[in-house]
Design an enzyme around this catalytic site. Structure first.
Site, PDB file in Angstrom:
ATOM      1  N   LYS A 141      56.753  38.025  19.791  1.00 11.63           N
ATOM      2  CA  LYS A 141      58.055  38.172  20.432  1.00 11.63           C
ATOM      3  C   LYS A 141      59.233  38.077  19.466  1.00 11.63           C
ATOM      4  O   LYS A 141      60.319  38.586  19.759  1.00 11.63           O
ATOM      5  CB  LYS A 141      58.232  37.095  21.508  1.00 11.63           C
ATOM      6  CG  LYS A 141      57.437  37.315  22.773  1.00 11.63           C
ATOM      7  CD  LYS A 141      57.669  36.177  23.752  1.00 11.63           C
ATOM      8  CE  LYS A 141      59.147  36.075  24.133  1.00 11.63           C
ATOM      9  NZ  LYS A 141      59.401  34.954  25.065  1.00 11.63           N
ATOM     10  N   TYR A 188      48.590  22.271  30.818  1.00 17.31           N
ATOM     11  CA  TYR A 188      48.232  22.824  29.509  1.00 17.31           C
ATOM     12  C   TYR A 188      46.714  22.937  29.358  1.00 17.31           C
ATOM     13  O   TYR A 188      46.202  23.957  28.891  1.00 17.31           O
ATOM     14  CB  TYR A 188      48.803  21.970  28.382  1.00 17.31           C
ATOM     15  CG  TYR A 188      48.398  22.463  27.009  1.00 17.31           C
ATOM     16  CD1 TYR A 188      48.843  23.681  26.532  1.00 17.31           C
ATOM     17  CD2 TYR A 188      47.561  21.702  26.188  1.00 17.31           C
ATOM     18  CE1 TYR A 188      48.478  24.148  25.279  1.00 17.31           C
ATOM     19  CE2 TYR A 188      47.185  22.154  24.928  1.00 17.31           C
ATOM     20  CZ  TYR A 188      47.637  23.385  24.478  1.00 17.31           C
ATOM     21  OH  TYR A 188      47.264  23.847  23.238  1.00 17.31           O
ATOM     22  N   SER A 213      53.558  36.100  14.094  1.00 14.28           N
ATOM     23  CA  SER A 213      54.765  35.974  13.272  1.00 14.28           C
ATOM     24  C   SER A 213      54.848  34.636  12.548  1.00 14.28           C
ATOM     25  O   SER A 213      55.681  34.461  11.662  1.00 14.28           O
ATOM     26  CB  SER A 213      56.020  36.170  14.129  1.00 14.28           C
ATOM     27  OG  SER A 213      56.088  35.198  15.162  1.00 14.28           O
ATOM     28  N   GLY A 265      50.954  36.687  18.579  1.00 11.40           N
ATOM     29  CA  GLY A 265      51.547  35.481  18.019  1.00 11.40           C
ATOM     30  C   GLY A 265      51.400  35.404  16.517  1.00 11.40           C
ATOM     31  O   GLY A 265      51.232  34.323  15.950  1.00 11.40           O
TER      32      GLY A 265
END
Length: 284
Positions: free
Chosen positions: A38, A164, A15, A13
């Site tokens: 991704k 969550y 990016s 993660g």
């Protein structure tokens, strides 16, 4: 002198947001950073791509390897870890940052969304760490750092968004187990969580009206991550760190530079402030 120079970090993660901030902080030391995320092409609603982040890492003084990776895909994770190790000669640090969020109650949480959070947050964290283990075992000061909260059985944290909370606590329980499992091997396993809300694109997608002044920037989490990852692995493991507490240990007492709006009243992050996520305005 403490530094991440020439260390190889595999960051999921990376990016955008906190993952990117950790990557850039390591790059300033001359680290090798695997940008595992991704977003290969620009996203219509979210800023950043693995290639844009890689360019910033190189500009900051590090070496970057952008890899398009879905942490839910075991084969893709394995290929990415192999490429990372072949490119940089090994892997010293794993940062489990990739995460999905949906602050919905049980009736409003579709099973597709439930599966997404479990698959990315818990399964992805487990899959990436497991794939990197052979290389961590060869590293001089190996660290596993997971972006997850201190584990809790306080029901007030679960009621508003069971799915969550389960997924984030699942990540934390992985940390708890790994710290014990790898203690004798000298592989550190720790968690890091922000004291206050952090201004990221993901926060904007939650759908709540959160004023910018209630947040700090991802830089505070990145600095705390750096402080943890440069500590001796054998004597720094099994801890659920909060970013502000880490930096206080490092001698920092002025957190104004990390505020989105200096002087603003900060809101505590989930699992840190008022139970149930109903954070109230106020300094933390």
């Amino acid at each position: 002198m403490r530094s991440l120079h020439a260390k190889t970090l595999f960051i999921t993660g990376a990016s955008r947001g906190i993952g990117k901030a950790i990557a850039l902080r390591a790059a300033h030391d001359g680290a090798n950073v695997v940008v595992a995320a991704k977003t290969d092409q620009p996203h219509p609603r979210l800023p950043g791509t693995i290639h844009a982040t890689a360019a910033e890492i190189e500009a900051a003084g590090g070496r970057a390897l952008p890899l398009c990776v879905d942490v839910r895909d075991e084969e893709a994770v394995g290929v990415a870890v192999t490429r990372a190790a072949e490119t940089f000669g090994g892997i010293d640090i794993v940062v489990n940052n990739a995460s999905a969020i949906s602050l919905t109650d049980t009736p409003a949480t579709a099973l597709k969304r439930y599966d997404l959070m479990m698959d990315i947050n818990v399964r992805g964290t487990f899959a990436v760490t497991r794939a990197c283990l052979p290389w961590l075992r060869r590293a001089d000061n190996p660290h596993i750092l997971t972006l997850s909260p201190p584990p809790s059985l306080d029901s007030a944290w679960y009621g508003p968004h069971v799915a969550y909370t389960l997924s984030k606590m699942g990540m934390s329980l992985c940390v708890l187990g790994w710290a014990e499992e790898f203690r004798e091997e000298g592989i550190a396993a720790n968690a890091l969580w922000p004291c206050t809300l952090i201004a990221t694109a993901a926060l904007g997608m939650v759908g709540e009206a959160i004023p910018p002044g209630a947040c700090r920037t991802p830089a505070i989490v990145a600095e705390a991550a750096w402080a943890i990852l440069t500590r001796p692995a054998r004597s720094c493991t099994g801890t659920f760190f909060l970013d502000e507490a880490v930096l206080r240990e490092e001698g920092v007492d002025d957190f104004t530079p990390y505020a989105v709006e200096p002087g603003g009243r900060l809101w505590p992050d989930l699992f840190v402030g008022t139970p149930g996520g109903k954070a109230k305005a106020g300094s933390v």
